[in-house]
Motif scaffolding. Structure first.
Motif, PDB file in Angstrom:
ATOM      1  N   PRO A  77       0.782  -1.237   0.000  1.00 55.54           N
ATOM      2  CA  PRO A  77       0.000   0.000   0.000  1.00 55.54           C
ATOM      3  C   PRO A  77       0.812   1.284   0.000  1.00 55.54           C
ATOM      4  O   PRO A  77       0.297   2.331  -0.407  1.00 55.54           O
ATOM      5  CB  PRO A  77      -0.836  -0.117   1.284  1.00 55.54           C
ATOM      6  CG  PRO A  77      -0.934  -1.590   1.533  1.00 55.54           C
ATOM      7  CD  PRO A  77       0.395  -2.133   1.103  1.00 55.54           C
ATOM      8  N   HIS A  78       2.066   1.255   0.446  1.00 55.17           N
ATOM      9  CA  HIS A  78       2.840   2.498   0.520  1.00 55.17           C
ATOM     10  C   HIS A  78       3.738   2.700  -0.702  1.00 55.17           C
ATOM     11  O   HIS A  78       4.556   3.626  -0.723  1.00 55.17           O
ATOM     12  CB  HIS A  78       3.634   2.542   1.826  1.00 55.17           C
ATOM     13  CG  HIS A  78       2.736   2.746   3.011  1.00 55.17           C
ATOM     14  ND1 HIS A  78       2.439   3.990   3.512  1.00 55.17           N
ATOM     15  CD2 HIS A  78       2.016   1.856   3.734  1.00 55.17           C
ATOM     16  CE1 HIS A  78       1.595   3.865   4.518  1.00 55.17           C
ATOM     17  NE2 HIS A  78       1.326   2.578   4.672  1.00 55.17           N
ATOM     18  N   ILE A  79       3.554   1.859  -1.694  1.00 57.12           N
ATOM     19  CA  ILE A  79       4.200   2.077  -2.981  1.00 57.12           C
ATOM     20  C   ILE A  79       3.162   2.632  -3.939  1.00 57.12           C
ATOM     21  O   ILE A  79       2.074   2.084  -4.073  1.00 57.12           O
ATOM     22  CB  ILE A  79       4.785   0.766  -3.544  1.00 57.12           C
ATOM     23  CG1 ILE A  79       5.985   0.331  -2.699  1.00 57.12           C
ATOM     24  CG2 ILE A  79       5.191   0.916  -4.992  1.00 57.12           C
ATOM     25  CD1 ILE A  79       6.584  -0.999  -3.132  1.00 57.12           C
ATOM     26  N   THR A  80       3.458   3.724  -4.572  1.00 61.34           N
ATOM     27  CA  THR A  80       2.585   4.282  -5.604  1.00 61.34           C
ATOM     28  C   THR A  80       3.356   4.298  -6.924  1.00 61.34           C
ATOM     29  O   THR A  80       4.585   4.326  -6.945  1.00 61.34           O
ATOM     30  CB  THR A  80       2.112   5.697  -5.242  1.00 61.34           C
ATOM     31  OG1 THR A  80       3.253   6.538  -5.023  1.00 61.34           O
ATOM     32  CG2 THR A  80       1.258   5.678  -3.984  1.00 61.34           C
ATOM     33  N   GLY A  81       2.599   4.241  -8.000  1.00 63.42           N
ATOM     34  CA  GLY A  81       3.233   4.270  -9.311  1.00 63.42           C
ATOM     35  C   GLY A  81       3.609   2.907  -9.853  1.00 63.42           C
ATOM     36  O   GLY A  81       4.170   2.806 -10.941  1.00 63.42           O
ATOM     37  N   LEU A  82       3.317   1.856  -9.096  1.00 63.97           N
ATOM     38  CA  LEU A  82       3.568   0.499  -9.573  1.00 63.97           C
ATOM     39  C   LEU A  82       2.231  -0.199  -9.757  1.00 63.97           C
ATOM     40  O   LEU A  82       1.538  -0.512  -8.792  1.00 63.97           O
ATOM     41  CB  LEU A  82       4.421  -0.292  -8.578  1.00 63.97           C
ATOM     42  CG  LEU A  82       4.682  -1.765  -8.957  1.00 63.97           C
ATOM     43  CD1 LEU A  82       5.558  -1.856 -10.206  1.00 63.97           C
ATOM     44  CD2 LEU A  82       5.318  -2.525  -7.789  1.00 63.97           C
ATOM     45  N   GLY A  83       1.846  -0.415 -11.006  1.00 68.40           N
ATOM     46  CA  GLY A  83       0.623  -1.137 -11.286  1.00 68.40           C
ATOM     47  C   GLY A  83       0.811  -2.633 -11.132  1.00 68.40           C
ATOM     48  O   GLY A  83       1.880  -3.115 -10.743  1.00 68.40           O
ATOM     49  N   LEU A  84      -0.231  -3.370 -11.438  1.00 69.04           N
ATOM     50  CA  LEU A  84      -0.192  -4.820 -11.325  1.00 69.04           C
ATOM     51  C   LEU A  84       0.916  -5.388 -12.209  1.00 69.04           C
ATOM     52  O   LEU A  84       0.950  -5.144 -13.413  1.00 69.04           O
ATOM     53  CB  LEU A  84      -1.553  -5.405 -11.736  1.00 69.04           C
ATOM     54  CG  LEU A  84      -1.689  -6.921 -11.683  1.00 69.04           C
ATOM     55  CD1 LEU A  84      -1.533  -7.428 -10.253  1.00 69.04           C
ATOM     56  CD2 LEU A  84      -3.035  -7.331 -12.266  1.00 69.04           C
ATOM     57  N   THR A  85       1.816  -6.170 -11.607  1.00 65.20           N
ATOM     58  CA  THR A  85       2.999  -6.670 -12.323  1.00 65.20           C
ATOM     59  C   THR A  85       3.231  -8.138 -12.013  1.00 65.20           C
ATOM     60  O   THR A  85       3.533  -8.504 -10.868  1.00 65.20           O
ATOM     61  CB  THR A  85       4.258  -5.878 -11.908  1.00 65.20           C
ATOM     62  OG1 THR A  85       4.026  -4.474 -12.083  1.00 65.20           O
ATOM     63  CG2 THR A  85       5.454  -6.300 -12.744  1.00 65.20           C
ATOM     64  N   PRO A  86       3.099  -9.025 -13.009  1.00 64.14           N
ATOM     65  CA  PRO A  86       3.476 -10.428 -12.783  1.00 64.14           C
ATOM     66  C   PRO A  86       4.959 -10.513 -12.450  1.00 64.14           C
ATOM     67  O   PRO A  86       5.766  -9.675 -12.905  1.00 64.14           O
ATOM     68  CB  PRO A  86       3.179 -11.098 -14.125  1.00 64.14           C
ATOM     69  CG  PRO A  86       2.324 -10.147 -14.874  1.00 64.14           C
ATOM     70  CD  PRO A  86       2.647  -8.774 -14.378  1.00 64.14           C
TER      71      PRO A  86
END
Length: 601
Positions: free
Chosen positions: A558-567
């Protein structure tokens, strides 16, 4: 110079004035967040008897999908108006204490790490984390009485010191898996409970004109001065047996209520009438603890009788004559309400009660149906790494080649343990070829354990026909209450003695057991991670889970922003430094998580 990860772990930096979360405003994905995005809200204040928690990692569960699809009608939300009072999902949570109320400073300290036992009860009411209480799809949350002083004490358990955030968060779904093999049912009539004995007058068999009236029924234990129910309801019981019950009840101070001539469709209304404490919500709360049906009984009687059971109730079918037809049994209640069905051909009603196995049969044959998804992977991994282990483990899925990933991930582990792991799909073999292959694998003898991991009535009905004597069907998949399966209950009663069991959620004891396995290194919860995201990727992550996109878990930081769903495989291009820390088979690791947080916090 202190890096970002070290500062984050210390949790003593000044807190922001606001934070981000994902509210659910109603049924459907269109009501998750605003315009498909999280919202920013003021930082919550906490009182002297409360904690402020920072959510560090949150697993996405298929149960989140169920809440989105059902909205306020979901059983755990109790009709909540989500427009007026939205919920924040996420019950697979690892958190850190970042604020301590003044009355709690001798118990808690800033920087302490915990996992949440999501099955929270207060005053007997379920207030599950990520359902009634704000969940982990948010950056911060206030923890008060329900979490810290609930019916079972504090629902926070210390995270293993060396564990990663993802490892700790996934202890919750893993505890649900663990709970499925720790189920304990009563082995006798419930002391102080409500017992209902229902006969079927007029039925005959080849040995008697009136088979029930001539039978010499008895109760050898559980109806004596050492232990007995508080109330017995008699409906059409054979006269001789009814007289014995009444005489024994008078000696013991047991109340007896006689209601003869009931139509099966009137059972629930009759129960509410004679036992008002049961109320209207029979099945998920109060009801009959021990329901004894003197057979042979028809499907209508059995189906309506089953619907009167209390949570944890037992349907006991006593019949030395085969049941004439399949009965419609609510599979949702087997899963959610800890009910089961037992039986005997003996005339001793107590003979039905005994140990019901929930652990896998040692060296036995186990079939996991619908094993291609995240929970299926967990069950397979547990069967291979935590005893008792089967000798044959067959993992199947109807139509997805994702099942092959199990061979890639766990084939070597299975070989090391001497377990024959076989992965099949019906789509590849066709229905006839699939069944033939299953018969070949078991030598035509059936399975000792069948774990239902796909929410399918057909799967339950099919499983019952593939059990060996003494076998167990474990309904792990969450079928809604009211989902009926047509079951032949004769193998429950006769010498085959098969059993249907089920579980939902986990207890604090289950969670503790799981955390011990993590701390000992006996089971790595990270092994089931298939994709990660920051808070931005929650919507896409839940939608991917709804579509079965990944064979493993999606974990949100939750405290990471800017990273979308990533396999995880996608990290090779997107974050090569993180990808380089993955384990064999592109497995998520504590080292990869640490690198991710150093780069993106």
């Amino acid at each position: 110079m202190t890096d970002k990860l070290t500062k984050y772990r210390q949790a003593d930096e000044p807190l922001p004035d606001s934070h981000w979360l994902w509210p659910l405003y109603g049924r459907g994905f269109e009501n998750l967040g605003l315009d498909g995005k999280p919202i920013e809200v003021p930082m919550p204040a906490f009182g002297p008897d409360e904690l402020l928690a920072r959510h560090d990692a949150c697993g996405i569960c298929y149960s989140d999908v169920k809440v989105i699809r059902a909205g306020g009608a979901h059983p755990r939300l109790f009709g909540r108006d989500l427009q007026a009072e939205p919920v924040v999902l996420g019950h697979e949570v690892a958190l850190t204490v970042v604020g301590v109320g003044e009355n709690l400073r001798d118990q808690f300290a800033v920087g302490q790490r915990y996992v949440v036992q999501a099955e929270i009860y207060q005053h007997g009411h379920n207030l599950a984390y990520g359902y009634m209480l704000q969940g982990g799809q948010s950056q911060y949350s206030v923890l008060g009485d329900p979490v810290l002083r609930g019916d079972h004490g504090c629902y926070l358990l210390p995270a293993p010191p060396q564990s990663g955030y993802s490892q700790a968060a996934l202890a919750e779904p893993w505890a649900c898996v663990e709970a499925a093999y720790r189920i304990r049912y009563r082995q006798s009539i419930k002391p102080g409970g409500l017992m209902w004995i229902i006969g079927a007058p007029g039925r005959t068999d080849s040995s008697s004109e009136d088979c029930q009236s001539s039978r010499d029924y008895t109760i050898s234990r559980g109806f004596d001065r050492y232990s007995h129910p508080a109330t017995v309801i008699l409906t059409d019981a054979p006269p001789g047996f009814a007289g014995w019950i009444k005489a024994r009840a008078a000696e013991l101070g047991v109340e007896v209520i006689q209601r003869d001539g009931l139509d099966p469709c009137d059972f629930r209304d009759a129960l509410a009438d004679v036992a008002p404490c049961c109320g209207p919500d029979i099945g998920s709360g109060q009801g009959v603890d021990d329901l004894v049906v003197l057979g042979p009984a028809g499907a209508d009687l059995l189906a309506n009788a089953f619907c009167t059971l209390a949570r944890g109730g037992i349907l006991n079918i006593v019949s030395d004559v085969p049941l004439p037809e399949r009965a419609s049994i609510d599979a949702g209640w087997l899963h959610y309400d800890h009910m089961t069905i037992v039986g005997t051909t003996s005339r001793d009603i107590a003979a039905s009660y005994g140990p019901i196995r929930s652990k896998l049969a040692y060296g036995g044959r186990c079939w996991m149906m619908g094993a291609a998804g995240p929970m299926g992977h967990m069950h397979v991994q547990r069967a291979l790494q935590v005893g008792p282990r089967p000798g044959l483990l067959v993992a199947t899925n109807r139509s997805s080649d994702r099942i092959n990933a199990l061979t890639e991930l766990y084939g070597e582990t299975a070989r090391e343990q001497g377990i024959d792991l076989v992965c099949l799909t019906e789509e590849t073999l066709g229905p006839a070829g699939f069944r033939q292959r299953m018969l070949e694998l078991t030598g035509g003898e059936g399975f000792d354990d069948i774990i239902i991991l796909a929410p399918s009535v057909h799967a339950i009905e099919e499983a019952a026909a593939m059990l060996t004597p003494g076998g167990v069907v474990n309904v792990f998949a969450g079928l809604p209450r009211g989902t009926e399966a047509m079951l032949d209950l004769n193998p429950v009663i006769d010498g085959r003695q098969i059993r249907f069991i089920g579980s939902s959620g986990s207890s604090i004891a289950d969670m503790r057991s799981m955390l011990v396995l993590v701390e000992q290194g006996a089971l790595d919860t990270n092994r089931t991670v298939a994709a990660i995201s920051g808070l931005d990727g929650v919507y896409d992550g839940i939608f991917a889970v709804s579509q079965g996109t990944f064979p493993g878990k999606v974990v949100v930081y939750p405290h990471i922003t800017g990273l979308g769903l990533t396999p995880l495989a996608g990290l090779r291009q997107r974050l090569p430094q993180v990808y380089g820390k993955l384990g064999p088979g592109e497995a998520w690791t504590v080292e990869a998580e640490e690198e991710l947080l150093r780069l993106l916090l």
